[in-house]
Write a protein that holds these residues in place. Structure first.
Motif, PDB file in Angstrom:
ATOM      1  N   VAL A  40       0.830  -1.199   0.000  1.00 43.82           N
ATOM      2  CA  VAL A  40       0.000   0.000   0.000  1.00 43.82           C
ATOM      3  C   VAL A  40       0.867   1.253   0.000  1.00 43.82           C
ATOM      4  CG1 VAL A  40      -1.520   1.347   1.481  1.00 43.82           C
ATOM      5  CG2 VAL A  40      -2.097  -1.001   0.926  1.00 43.82           C
ATOM      6  N   LYS A  44       1.414   5.074  -2.844  1.00 44.96           N
ATOM      7  CA  LYS A  44       1.391   6.476  -2.441  1.00 44.96           C
ATOM      8  C   LYS A  44       1.212   7.404  -3.631  1.00 44.96           C
ATOM      9  CE  LYS A  44       4.379   7.632   1.219  1.00 44.96           C
ATOM     10  NZ  LYS A  44       5.689   8.030   1.668  1.00 44.96           N
ATOM     11  N   GLN A  46      -1.277   7.738  -5.542  1.00 41.31           N
ATOM     12  CA  GLN A  46      -2.368   7.310  -6.429  1.00 41.31           C
ATOM     13  C   GLN A  46      -3.654   8.020  -6.015  1.00 41.31           C
ATOM     14  OE1 GLN A  46      -2.939   4.775  -8.920  1.00 41.31           O
ATOM     15  NE2 GLN A  46      -0.792   5.283  -9.185  1.00 41.31           N
ATOM     16  N   ASP A  47      -4.410   8.428  -7.014  1.00 41.48           N
ATOM     17  CA  ASP A  47      -5.704   9.016  -6.709  1.00 41.48           C
ATOM     18  C   ASP A  47      -6.706   7.874  -6.531  1.00 41.48           C
ATOM     19  OD1 ASP A  47      -7.919  10.487  -6.419  1.00 41.48           O
ATOM     20  OD2 ASP A  47      -7.962  11.285  -8.460  1.00 41.48           O
ATOM     21  N   LEU A  48      -7.249   7.770  -5.333  1.00 41.94           N
ATOM     22  CA  LEU A  48      -8.131   6.629  -5.059  1.00 41.94           C
ATOM     23  C   LEU A  48      -9.586   6.916  -5.425  1.00 41.94           C
ATOM     24  CD1 LEU A  48      -6.894   5.379  -1.561  1.00 41.94           C
ATOM     25  CD2 LEU A  48      -6.103   4.742  -3.826  1.00 41.94           C
ATOM     26  N   ARG A  55      -9.556   1.686  -3.054  1.00 46.14           N
ATOM     27  CA  ARG A  55      -9.861   2.448  -1.850  1.00 46.14           C
ATOM     28  C   ARG A  55     -10.222   1.503  -0.697  1.00 46.14           C
ATOM     29  NH1 ARG A  55     -10.874   7.871  -1.577  1.00 46.14           N
ATOM     30  NH2 ARG A  55     -11.722   8.469   0.425  1.00 46.14           N
ATOM     31  N   VAL A  58      -7.061  -0.254   0.545  1.00 45.65           N
ATOM     32  CA  VAL A  58      -6.251   0.628   1.383  1.00 45.65           C
ATOM     33  C   VAL A  58      -6.921   0.799   2.747  1.00 45.65           C
ATOM     34  CG1 VAL A  58      -5.376   2.979   1.661  1.00 45.65           C
ATOM     35  CG2 VAL A  58      -5.187   1.855  -0.551  1.00 45.65           C
ATOM     36  N   LEU A  74      -0.622   6.658   6.335  1.00 47.29           N
ATOM     37  CA  LEU A  74      -1.496   6.248   5.231  1.00 47.29           C
ATOM     38  C   LEU A  74      -2.635   7.246   5.020  1.00 47.29           C
ATOM     39  CD1 LEU A  74      -1.758   2.387   5.797  1.00 47.29           C
ATOM     40  CD2 LEU A  74      -0.333   3.621   4.160  1.00 47.29           C
ATOM     41  N   ASP A  77      -1.075  10.270   3.358  1.00 47.22           N
ATOM     42  CA  ASP A  77      -0.576  10.085   1.995  1.00 47.22           C
ATOM     43  C   ASP A  77      -1.682   9.781   0.990  1.00 47.22           C
ATOM     44  OD1 ASP A  77       1.864  10.632   2.948  1.00 47.22           O
ATOM     45  OD2 ASP A  77       2.596   8.573   2.981  1.00 47.22           O
ATOM     46  N   PHE A  78      -2.757   9.141   1.459  1.00 46.91           N
ATOM     47  CA  PHE A  78      -3.862   8.860   0.530  1.00 46.91           C
ATOM     48  C   PHE A  78      -4.999   9.857   0.707  1.00 46.91           C
ATOM     49  CE2 PHE A  78      -1.673   4.781   0.655  1.00 46.91           C
ATOM     50  CZ  PHE A  78      -1.565   4.535  -0.703  1.00 46.91           C
ATOM     51  N   ASP A  79      -4.741  10.845   1.552  1.00 37.96           N
ATOM     52  CA  ASP A  79      -5.711  11.910   1.763  1.00 37.96           C
ATOM     53  C   ASP A  79      -7.102  11.351   2.087  1.00 37.96           C
ATOM     54  OD1 ASP A  79      -6.471  14.506   2.003  1.00 37.96           O
ATOM     55  OD2 ASP A  79      -6.681  14.891  -0.137  1.00 37.96           O
ATOM     56  N   LEU A  80      -7.172  10.490   3.092  1.00 34.07           N
ATOM     57  CA  LEU A  80      -8.434   9.847   3.474  1.00 34.07           C
ATOM     58  C   LEU A  80      -9.159  10.738   4.485  1.00 34.07           C
ATOM     59  CD1 LEU A  80      -6.995   6.246   3.976  1.00 34.07           C
ATOM     60  CD2 LEU A  80      -8.106   7.163   1.941  1.00 34.07           C
TER      61      LEU A  80
END
Ligand code: HEC
Length: 375
Positions: A40, A44, A46-48, A55, A58, A74, A77-80
């Protein structure tokens, strides 16, 4: 990037995703699966948003590392953004962790209100305020200001909030305004003015001078010349108490034995290295002989943030900056606009100015007594 290369990358990602979804333990096991975590991490950037399956995958890994520093990484970095609740929980349970500071920085961008609510809440812990304040971000100034001037919080919370304001120019400016009112209690007021006189923004120092009845000279006028001061007999035990005074903040930068924060040089055996004469100089003129490896750097980041600290380590792509309190933060070099070595030590000038002659003598005797235990 050529189309063939792009296709190859997408192919690789698809294979990894498949792996993620097929490894049965992902999502079911409570234990962290290092392979899944690493896979995962490599995604880093990647637009989820257009890829619900990825998504979900992750998200599962985030669940596995819930409450761990890797979770913060995480989410950032994945802007969750939907997981800010997890970050707030992390900040409250592990406020001393480097990742908690990272969480605060990320929240400044996506949900600053949530942190301000945290600061405004009841049963606020000192370490949480410290964690937020350490970032020196202007977003927190209103919250910190309310804490400093408020009546509901303990003196330690107010003190730490005040230190947070001192981390940025805007915050220090607001502290000056607060001091003009009568909302700050006497002990904190003295400490606040002392702090303001030591910041690196001349405009703030000027206004702080005007606040202080003695024009910022403090007790300095009362201290005799060095030769006379060194003749004064001191007391080690009393000196230890002086050393621990919160307004001097020695403990936030130095370790003695098992006490204090690892930021400046370790003082456990300083008495074997420096005599009282040299100890006097180290305190009165910290910038005159900066110890090797403890030079201060001012780092300008692309988002406008400025960090003052020691460069603790450096790799090809990242630098780690250590700030007062001993906390390290990693920055990607691509986010660093500029860094400049400072001629001034991070150890503030004028710490001795709030000491009486006897306090200063005691402090020097205490430091001089710190030597290796004789065999
Ligand atoms: C904001 C952090 C900070 C605070 C607060 C601070 N120091 Fe320091 N101190 C440093 C740093 C960084 C150095 C190394 C750079 C230098 O020599 O100026 C240092 C150096 C020293 C040295 C010289 C060490 C050596 O190995 O040569 C002594 C002694 C010292 N500090 C004592 C104190 C005492 C006593 C206090 C409290 C009155 C204090 N410091 C407060 C950061 C701090």
């Amino acid at each position: 990037m050529g189309p063939r290369f792009q296709r190859a990358i997408h192919q690789a990602i698809r294979i990894m995703m498949l792996g993620l979804m097929l490894i049965p333990e992902i999502g079911s096991a409570r234990e962290v699966n290092p392979v899944a975590l690493e896979a995962v991490r490599r995604l880093k950037g990647q637009d989820l948003s257009g890829n619900p399956a990825l998504r979900t995958a992750v998200g599962r890994v985030v669940d596995q590392v819930r409450g761990e520093p890797a979770m913060v990484e995480l989410i950032r970095d994945f802007d969750l953004r939907e997981r800010t609740g997890d970050l707030l929980e992390f900040i409250q349970t592990k406020p001393g962790d480097e990742a908690a500071t990272e969480a605060v920085r990320y929240l400044a961008k996506v949900d600053p209100e949530s942190v301000l609510r945290l600061l405004g809440g009841a049963s606020l812990e000192v370490a949480v305020v410290e964690c937020v304040g350490r970032t020196g971000l202007p977003e927190w100034n209103p919250g910190l200001e309310a804490l400093v001037g408020g009546k509901d919080q303990s003196e330690s919370v107010r003190r730490v909030a005040m230190r947070g304001l001192l981390m940025s120019e805007a915050g220090a400016g607001r502290l000056v305004e607060l001091m003009k009112g009568s909302r700050v209690t006497d002990g904190l007021r003295r400490e606040g003015i002392a702090g303001l006189l030591k910041v690196r923004w001349p405009g703030v120092v000027d206004s702080a001078r005007r606040l202080s009845p003695t024009g910022g000279e403090g007790a300095r006028a009362g201290l005799p010349p060095k030769a006379r001061l060194l003749e004064v007999q001191g007391d080690v035990a009393r000196g230890h108490r002086v050393y621990r005074r919160p307004d001097l903040a020695c403990l936030t930068c130095h370790v003695v034995g098992r006490e204090g924060s690892d930021f400046g040089p370790n003082l456990t055996e300083i008495g074997a290295k420096l005599g009282r004469d040299a100890l006097y100089d180290a305190i009165v003129e910290p910038s005159a002989g900066i110890s090797f490896g403890f030079e201060a750097w001012l780092v300008d980041l692309a988002d406008g943030e400025q960090v003052l600290g020691l460069i603790a380590s450096e790799t090809e792509s990242e630098i780690t900056v250590k700030t007062q309190g001993g906390h390290s933060t990693r920055y990607r070099k691509v986010d660093v606009l500029r860094r400049e070595k400072q001629v001034q030590s991070i150890m503030p000038e004028g710490l001795h100015e709030s000491l009486s002659v006897q306090d200063f003598a005691d402090l020097l005797f205490y430091l001089g007594s710190l030597k290796p235990a004789s065999p």
